[in-house]
Motif scaffolding. Structure first.
Motif: not given
Length: 191
Positions: A124-134
Motif C-alpha cells: 500500500e505504501a509503495l503503490g501510494s508513493l509511486l502514484a503521488w510521485y507520478q
C-alpha cells in the motif's frame, strides 16, 4: 505544483519535500521530521535491517544523526523520506523513501517495524508513493533493490510488476553479505 515534470532538477525548488504529506486507505504519510527520531531508534532494529544496506542505529544519538542527514537531503530536494503511520490510531509503522527525486530512474525503498509486517502495508505504501510521485514526475522506471533471502521484499516488488534486471553482491553497513536482486518497477497507472 500542478505541472508534470521530467528530467533531473527541473523546477524542484517549487516542491518542498519537507512539506509532503498524503494518505491512502489505511495509512498516513508525512515528511520525516525530528519527531520520528525516537520511533526510528525503537523500531529500525537489527532484525528489521537484517537484509538491508543500512544498519540499525546503535544509539539515540546515531538515530538523530540519521534523521538529520535525511532532512538535509530532503532540503536539497533530491531525496524524500516519509514516515508511515496508521490512519486508524496514528501509530508509527515505518518509513518509505525515494532517492533521486526528479531523476528518470529513482530508487525506492520501504521498511516497516516488526509488528506492522505481513499486513500489506508495504504494498500500500509503495503503490501510494509511486502514484503521488507520478503526478509530479515522469520516471522511466523505479529501482528497488532487495536481498533474495528477504522473500517478502522480493514479493512486494513483484506485486508492483517489478522484474529482476541484475543481481550483485554487496556488504551492508552492519557487515552482512547481501545477495541483491535489483528489481525495475514500471510506472503505475495513475488515475
Amino acid at each position: 505544483m500542478s505541472e508534470i515534470m521530467s528530467g533531473r532538477g527541473v523546477a524542484l525548488a517549487a516542491l518542498d519535500l519537507r512539506r509532503v504529506g498524503f494518505m491512502s486507505e489505511r495509512l498516513v504519510y508525512t515528511a520525516l521530521t525530528e519527531r520520528q527520531i525516537m520511533p526510528i531508534f525503537q523500531n529500525f532494529t537489527a532484525e528489521v535491517t537484517r537484509w538491508m544496506m543500512p544498519r540499525a542505529p546503535y544509539s539515540l544519538a546515531e538515530a538523530r544523526d540519521l534523521v538529520l542527514d535525511t532532512l538535509q537531503a530532503m532540503q536539497r530536494g533530491d531525496h524524500l523520506t516519509l514516515a508511515i503511520s496508521s490512519r486508524k490510531n496514528g501509530e508509527f509503522l515505518g518509513c518509505i523513501a525515494l532517492n533521486g527525486v526528479g531523476a528518470e530512474v529513482p530508487e525506492i525503498g520501504v521498511w516497516l517495524k516488526l509488528g506492522a509486517q505481513g499486513q500489506g502495508y508495504g504494498r500500500e505504501a509503495l503503490g501510494s508513493l509511486l502514484a503521488w510521485y507520478q503526478k509530479r514526475f515522469r520516471p522511466e522506471y523505479y529501482v528497488y533493490p532487495a536481498d533474495v533471502r528477504n522473500l517478502a521484499s522480493c514479493h512486494l516488488a513483484q506485486s508492483l510488476d517489478g522484474r529482476i534486471q541484475r543481481r550483485y553482491e554487496a556488504v551492508s553497513e552492519a557487515g552482512t553479505a547481501l545477495r541483491v536482486a535489483e528489481f525495475h518497477i514500471p510506472p503505475v497507472i495513475v488515475r
